[in-house]
Design a protein around this motif. Structure first.
Motif, PDB file in Angstrom:
ATOM      1  N   ASN A  70       0.857  -1.188   0.000  1.00 22.76           N
ATOM      2  CA  ASN A  70       0.000   0.000   0.000  1.00 22.76           C
ATOM      3  C   ASN A  70       0.891   1.235   0.000  1.00 22.76           C
ATOM      4  OD1 ASN A  70       0.743  -0.746   2.747  1.00 22.76           O
ATOM      5  ND2 ASN A  70      -0.681   0.804   3.468  1.00 22.76           N
ATOM      6  N   HIS A  71       0.323   2.375  -0.379  1.00 19.94           N
ATOM      7  CA  HIS A  71       1.140   3.573  -0.638  1.00 19.94           C
ATOM      8  C   HIS A  71       0.556   4.771   0.107  1.00 19.94           C
ATOM      9  CE1 HIS A  71       4.121   5.910  -2.514  1.00 19.94           C
ATOM     10  NE2 HIS A  71       3.566   6.135  -3.698  1.00 19.94           N
ATOM     11  N   ILE A  72       1.378   5.400   0.941  1.00 19.54           N
ATOM     12  CA  ILE A  72       0.935   6.518   1.769  1.00 19.54           C
ATOM     13  C   ILE A  72       1.770   7.768   1.543  1.00 19.54           C
ATOM     14  CG2 ILE A  72       0.545   7.297   4.159  1.00 19.54           C
ATOM     15  CD1 ILE A  72       0.326   4.234   4.864  1.00 19.54           C
ATOM     16  N   SER A  73       3.071   7.592   1.348  1.00 15.62           N
ATOM     17  CA  SER A  73       3.987   8.730   1.328  1.00 15.62           C
ATOM     18  C   SER A  73       5.173   8.453   0.417  1.00 15.62           C
ATOM     19  CB  SER A  73       4.494   8.985   2.760  1.00 15.62           C
ATOM     20  OG  SER A  73       5.508   9.966   2.792  1.00 15.62           O
ATOM     21  N   TRP A  74       5.849   9.540  -0.001  1.00 16.48           N
ATOM     22  CA  TRP A  74       7.107   9.373  -0.727  1.00 16.48           C
ATOM     23  C   TRP A  74       8.163   8.715   0.162  1.00 16.48           C
ATOM     24  CZ3 TRP A  74      11.198  11.964   1.516  1.00 16.48           C
ATOM     25  CH2 TRP A  74      10.886  13.026   2.372  1.00 16.48           C
ATOM     26  N   VAL A  75       7.957   8.778   1.472  1.00 15.50           N
ATOM     27  CA  VAL A  75       8.895   8.171   2.420  1.00 15.50           C
ATOM     28  C   VAL A  75       8.806   6.647   2.375  1.00 15.50           C
ATOM     29  CG1 VAL A  75       9.664   8.160   4.842  1.00 15.50           C
ATOM     30  CG2 VAL A  75       8.640  10.218   3.877  1.00 15.50           C
ATOM     31  N   ASP A  76       7.689   6.105   1.869  1.00 13.55           N
ATOM     32  CA  ASP A  76       7.502   4.647   1.809  1.00 13.55           C
ATOM     33  C   ASP A  76       8.703   3.944   1.191  1.00 13.55           C
ATOM     34  OD1 ASP A  76       4.959   5.245   2.725  1.00 13.55           O
ATOM     35  OD2 ASP A  76       3.945   4.758   0.847  1.00 13.55           O
ATOM     36  N   ILE A  77       9.204   4.511   0.105  1.00 10.48           N
ATOM     37  CA  ILE A  77      10.309   3.876  -0.622  1.00 10.48           C
ATOM     38  C   ILE A  77      11.534   3.726   0.276  1.00 10.48           C
ATOM     39  CG2 ILE A  77      11.993   4.258  -2.482  1.00 10.48           C
ATOM     40  CD1 ILE A  77       9.685   5.304  -4.179  1.00 10.48           C
ATOM     41  N   PHE A  78      11.831   4.757   1.061  1.00 14.54           N
ATOM     42  CA  PHE A  78      13.014   4.711   1.918  1.00 14.54           C
ATOM     43  C   PHE A  78      12.793   3.820   3.134  1.00 14.54           C
ATOM     44  CE2 PHE A  78      13.010   8.752  -0.386  1.00 14.54           C
ATOM     45  CZ  PHE A  78      14.167   8.567  -1.128  1.00 14.54           C
ATOM     46  N   VAL A  79      11.556   3.723   3.586  1.00 13.39           N
ATOM     47  CA  VAL A  79      11.225   2.775   4.645  1.00 13.39           C
ATOM     48  C   VAL A  79      11.517   1.356   4.159  1.00 13.39           C
ATOM     49  CG1 VAL A  79       9.341   1.775   6.013  1.00 13.39           C
ATOM     50  CG2 VAL A  79       9.510   4.269   5.748  1.00 13.39           C
ATOM     51  N   ILE A  80      11.066   1.044   2.948  1.00 10.41           N
ATOM     52  CA  ILE A  80      11.317  -0.287   2.380  1.00 10.41           C
ATOM     53  C   ILE A  80      12.808  -0.486   2.130  1.00 10.41           C
ATOM     54  CG2 ILE A  80      10.897  -1.762   0.371  1.00 10.41           C
ATOM     55  CD1 ILE A  80       8.088  -0.353   0.217  1.00 10.41           C
ATOM     56  N   HIS A  81      13.474   0.532   1.578  1.00  9.74           N
ATOM     57  CA  HIS A  81      14.924   0.433   1.346  1.00  9.74           C
ATOM     58  C   HIS A  81      15.688   0.163   2.643  1.00  9.74           C
ATOM     59  CE1 HIS A  81      14.904   1.181  -2.812  1.00  9.74           C
ATOM     60  NE2 HIS A  81      14.987   2.492  -2.830  1.00  9.74           N
ATOM     61  N   SER A  82      15.205   0.690   3.757  1.00  8.95           N
ATOM     62  CA  SER A  82      15.918   0.516   5.031  1.00  8.95           C
ATOM     63  C   SER A  82      15.860  -0.929   5.522  1.00  8.95           C
ATOM     64  CB  SER A  82      15.342   1.445   6.098  1.00  8.95           C
ATOM     65  OG  SER A  82      14.081   1.007   6.559  1.00  8.95           O
ATOM     66  N   VAL A  83      14.916  -1.709   4.972  1.00  9.48           N
ATOM     67  CA  VAL A  83      14.801  -3.128   5.313  1.00  9.48           C
ATOM     68  C   VAL A  83      15.481  -3.986   4.257  1.00  9.48           C
ATOM     69  CG1 VAL A  83      13.174  -5.033   5.692  1.00  9.48           C
ATOM     70  CG2 VAL A  83      12.661  -2.738   6.590  1.00  9.48           C
ATOM     71  N   HIS A  84      15.166  -3.699   2.995  1.00  7.95           N
ATOM     72  CA  HIS A  84      15.775  -4.442   1.882  1.00  7.95           C
ATOM     73  C   HIS A  84      15.596  -3.622   0.611  1.00  7.95           C
ATOM     74  CE1 HIS A  84      17.143  -8.242  -0.064  1.00  7.95           C
ATOM     75  NE2 HIS A  84      16.494  -7.722  -1.101  1.00  7.95           N
ATOM     76  N   PRO A  85      16.645  -3.027   0.078  1.00 10.85           N
ATOM     77  CA  PRO A  85      16.512  -2.201  -1.128  1.00 10.85           C
ATOM     78  C   PRO A  85      16.027  -3.005  -2.329  1.00 10.85           C
ATOM     79  CG  PRO A  85      18.567  -1.715  -0.010  1.00 10.85           C
ATOM     80  CD  PRO A  85      17.991  -2.940   0.656  1.00 10.85           C
ATOM     81  N   VAL A  86      15.104  -2.413  -3.070  1.00 12.29           N
ATOM     82  CA  VAL A  86      14.617  -2.996  -4.325  1.00 12.29           C
ATOM     83  C   VAL A  86      14.548  -1.875  -5.358  1.00 12.29           C
ATOM     84  CG1 VAL A  86      13.241  -4.713  -3.082  1.00 12.29           C
ATOM     85  CG2 VAL A  86      12.157  -2.590  -3.848  1.00 12.29           C
ATOM     86  N   ARG A  87      14.500  -2.228  -6.608  1.00 12.24           N
ATOM     87  CA  ARG A  87      14.206  -1.242  -7.645  1.00 12.24           C
ATOM     88  C   ARG A  87      12.710  -0.983  -7.643  1.00 12.24           C
ATOM     89  NH1 ARG A  87      17.256  -2.871 -13.136  1.00 12.24           N
ATOM     90  NH2 ARG A  87      16.303  -0.894 -13.741  1.00 12.24           N
ATOM     91  N   PHE A  88      12.319   0.239  -7.992  1.00 14.24           N
ATOM     92  CA  PHE A  88      10.907   0.599  -7.899  1.00 14.24           C
ATOM     93  C   PHE A  88      10.349   1.050  -9.239  1.00 14.24           C
ATOM     94  CE2 PHE A  88      11.191   0.731  -3.272  1.00 14.24           C
ATOM     95  CZ  PHE A  88       9.907   0.335  -2.923  1.00 14.24           C
TER      96      PHE A  88
END
Length: 245
Positions: A70-88
């Motif tokens: 689900n998508h809430i903020s532009w910060v979502d990407i960095f939250v996910i990257h902080s766990v496991h980086p993926v291409r988006f």
């Protein structure tokens, strides 16, 4: 840390990110690239005073995975990257954001123009190529951000590719907490808000927490034999993950 010091630290982090992206990442192994992006993203969350709580664990098998959220903020990407980086996969407007758009482009983001059916087909082909190359890929099936109180219906436009290439899907869910004494979170990026307006709002907000819940991997064809079925099942799994937080 005072606001001026946080801003100075953030500017320094951004400069470091630009230099690393331009001079180091192009020559890195995939593993080192992930470590660098993960570390940078964790530092960003620290300057934003955003604490992440993770429920579940990244799968042990090597993947690649097609992550949906689900998508809430532009910060979502960095939250996910902080766990496991993926291409988006991101909307084409992100490419024009100051600095962050450039960083996204140089770290392998696929940009999608939602008004172009032809480009949607091209993105589908690019998704398959990324996964076949062994890179994890992520996208937001809502195709827009919500206020975080519910999950919008999942669009089907990008779900043909995972069916065709029998991708392994990894559903996750995100939820930003509302700080004590406040009526809402500062993180939802909705309406006519610009990126800079959202950034200022986030920087002014009190310390907050975001929860990230990792689901179980599924082969696309286990969830549905067509795009509509797949969208409904992914939405259900994401809703269940969100409710478990």
């Amino acid at each position: 840390m005072s606001m001026p010091l946080r801003i100075l630290g953030l500017l320094g982090l951004i400069l470091r990110g630009i230099l690393t992206t331009a001079l180091v990442l192009p020559w890195c192994s995939r593993a080192r690239r992930r470590r660098l992006i993960c570390h940078w993203s964790r530092r960003l969350l620290q300057y934003l005073r955003l604490t992440i709580q993770v429920q579940g664990a990244w799968p042990d098998s090597p993947g690649p995975y097609l992550l949906t959220s689900n998508h809430i903020s532009w910060v979502d990407i960095f939250v996910i990257h902080s766990v496991h980086p993926v291409r988006f996969i991101s909307k084409s407007e992100v490419r024009h954001w100051p600095i962050f758009g450039w960083l996204a482009a140089r770290t392998g983001t696929l940009f999608l123009s939602r008004s172009s059916r032809r480009q949607t087909l091209e993105i589908g082909k690019a998704m398959t190529q990324v996964l076949q190359a062994g890179d994890d890929l992520g996208f937001f099936p809502e195709s827009t951000t919500s206020d975080g109180t519910s999950i919008l219906p999942f669009k089907t436009s990008l779900l043909q590719s995972p069916l065709d290439c029998q991708a392994t899907l990894l559903p996750i869910a995100l939820r930003y907490s509302v700080p004590p004494g406040h009526s809402e979170s500062a993180y939802p990026f909705i309406g006519d808000m610009t990126f800079m307006e959202s950034l200022v709002r986030v920087l002014k907000s009190p310390p907050s927490q975001v929860s990230l819940s990792l689901g179980t991997p599924h082969k696309a064809l286990e969830l549905g034999t067509d795009r509509r079925q797949l969208a409904l099942q992914l939405h259900l799994l994401t809703q269940q993950l969100r409710e478990s937080m």
